[in-house]
Design an enzyme around this catalytic site. Structure first.
Site, mmCIF file in Angstrom:
data_model
loop_
_atom_site.group_PDB
_atom_site.id
_atom_site.type_symbol
_atom_site.label_atom_id
_atom_site.label_comp_id
_atom_site.label_asym_id
_atom_site.label_seq_id
_atom_site.Cartn_x
_atom_site.Cartn_y
_atom_site.Cartn_z
ATOM 1 N N SER A 67 14.384 -2.373 -15.883
ATOM 2 C CA SER A 67 14.053 -1.559 -14.768
ATOM 3 C C SER A 67 14.951 -0.116 -14.796
ATOM 4 C CB SER A 67 14.774 -2.213 -13.411
ATOM 5 O OG SER A 67 13.802 -3.163 -12.987
ATOM 6 N N VAL A 158 9.081 -2.030 -12.015
ATOM 7 C CA VAL A 158 10.158 -1.475 -11.647
ATOM 8 C C VAL A 158 10.974 -2.386 -10.479
ATOM 9 C CG1 VAL A 158 11.755 0.512 -11.848
ATOM 10 C CG2 VAL A 158 9.425 0.560 -12.866
ATOM 11 N N LYS A 159 12.248 -2.881 -10.517
ATOM 12 C CA LYS A 159 12.605 -3.591 -9.290
ATOM 13 C C LYS A 159 13.512 -2.253 -8.710
ATOM 14 C CE LYS A 159 14.503 -7.594 -7.297
ATOM 15 N NZ LYS A 159 13.744 -7.730 -6.042
ATOM 16 N N VAL A 160 12.786 -1.441 -7.976
ATOM 17 C CA VAL A 160 13.579 -0.248 -7.477
ATOM 18 C C VAL A 160 13.688 -0.074 -6.244
ATOM 19 C CG1 VAL A 160 11.604 1.325 -7.933
ATOM 20 C CG2 VAL A 160 13.850 2.294 -7.669
ATOM 21 N N TYR A 164 10.276 -0.921 -1.969
ATOM 22 C CA TYR A 164 10.456 -1.933 -0.927
ATOM 23 C C TYR A 164 9.681 -1.082 0.286
ATOM 24 C CZ TYR A 164 11.886 -5.513 -3.934
ATOM 25 O OH TYR A 164 11.678 -6.368 -4.973
#
Ligand code: PMP
Length: 308
Positions: A67, A158-160, A164
């Site tokens: 990420s 991408v766990k940005v 969310y």
């Protein structure tokens, strides 16, 4: 007034501090633009072993580093540093129960949405019990009118934090319309994932899940379930595109993720899934998963990191 949460200790930029004292600059890109990448890590307490096990830490840190790379952040922390900081803050709290950890690498300072540094980190471990067993749960979901973000705009890989917002739109819309949660379709019009989870269906005894190219997060729970289903339950598990209408006619649907573990979906768009309750395969997967995470399934110790 002091509440329990005020007494929790978190790790912030190399210091262990009580949660209320952990402050971040309001003008930082993380505060203003959600410019942070993070992992939600579960740690499970095994009373018999008197041990707290972090589940698939290595895979979480690999994804965190990926990420950071995709988000063009400085690769500031080694896996050893990421692990040690987690151990330090858990020991400082003396946790002897199941917990959920938010480990977040963020853009600090007085930057803008395009700054690359300074990069800092916090680690917040918070007690969190296990999800109820599938026969006590059942989500009523809708297919969202919002499309899942794609690798062509902001990648779901991408766990940005900012990703969310897409999840928020779908989840709030679903709840306002009387559902428990939502299922996203992707740019190709195929089933993608939930707002904070991946999705499986069961058709004629076969486990099916959208591929990693279906605009999903490369979920660690998803790959854990594929492996356990094949090796422990003798199931066939395939990754392929899933059509919306398959959600209506399949035998079972469930969502999965580190936070929610395994949760059955019993209705989609008002159509009852199977018999309208958790299916047998969902139950078996949930049970096997919960044994693996707590060091109660022989042969899967490789996924666990002892924290004490
Ligand atoms: N998709 C999304 C959008 C998520 O936020 C999550 C939770 N991290 C998942 C899938 C499940 O990922 P994992 O199994 O790695 O927790």
């Amino acid at each position: 007034m002091t509440t329990d949460i005020d007494k929790r200790l978190i790790w912030l930029n190399g210091r262990i501090v009580p949660l209320p004292e952990a402050t971040i600059n309001v003008l930082s890109p993380t505060a203003q633009f959600g410019a942070n990448v993070f992992e939600g890590i579960r740690c499970y307490w095994n009373d018999e072993h008197q041990q707290l096990y972090a589940f698939r830490l290595h895979e979480h840190y690999k994804r965190l580093k990926n990420s950071m790379k995709m988000f063009r952040m400085e690769d500031k922390y080694s896996v050893e540093e990421l692990t040690q900081a987690l151990i330090d803050v858990i020991k400082a709290n003396n946790y002897k129960e199941d917990i959920a950890v938010r480990q977040t690498v963020f853009l600090d300072g007085f930057g803008s949405w395009m700054s690359k540094g300074p990069v800092n980190m916090f680690i917040a471990p918070i007690p969190k019990g296990r999800t109820l067993s599938p026969d006590k749960l059942g989500l009523k979901c809708c297919v969202s009118s919002w499309q899942r973000i794609s690798d062509r705009n902001i990648s779901p890989k991408v766990k940005v934090g900012a990703n969310y917002i897409n999840s928020r739109m779908a989840q709030l819309e679903a709840m306002e319309n009387g559902y428990d949660s939502a299922i996203f379709m992707n740019e190709q019009g195929k089933v993608s994932e939930g707002p904070g989870s991946c999705l499986f269906i069961v058709r004629d005894g076969v486990l099916i899940t959208p591929p990693v190219t279906a605009s999903i997060l490369e979920s660690i729970t998803r790959s854990t379930i594929i492996e356990l289903a094949q090796n422990e339950l003798g199931l066939k598990a395939i990754e392929r595109d899933v059509d919306r209408t398959e959600l209506y006619i399949c035998d079972e649907v469930f969502l999965c993720g580190s936070a929610m573990e395994v949760v059955p979906v019993t209705q989609v768009d008002g159509c009852m899934v199977g018999a309208g309750e958790s299916g047998l395969i969902t139950k078996a997967i949930s049970e096997t998963y919960m044994r693996a995470v707590a060091c109660q399934l022989l042969g899967y110790e490789k996924w666990l990191t002892e924290l004490y």
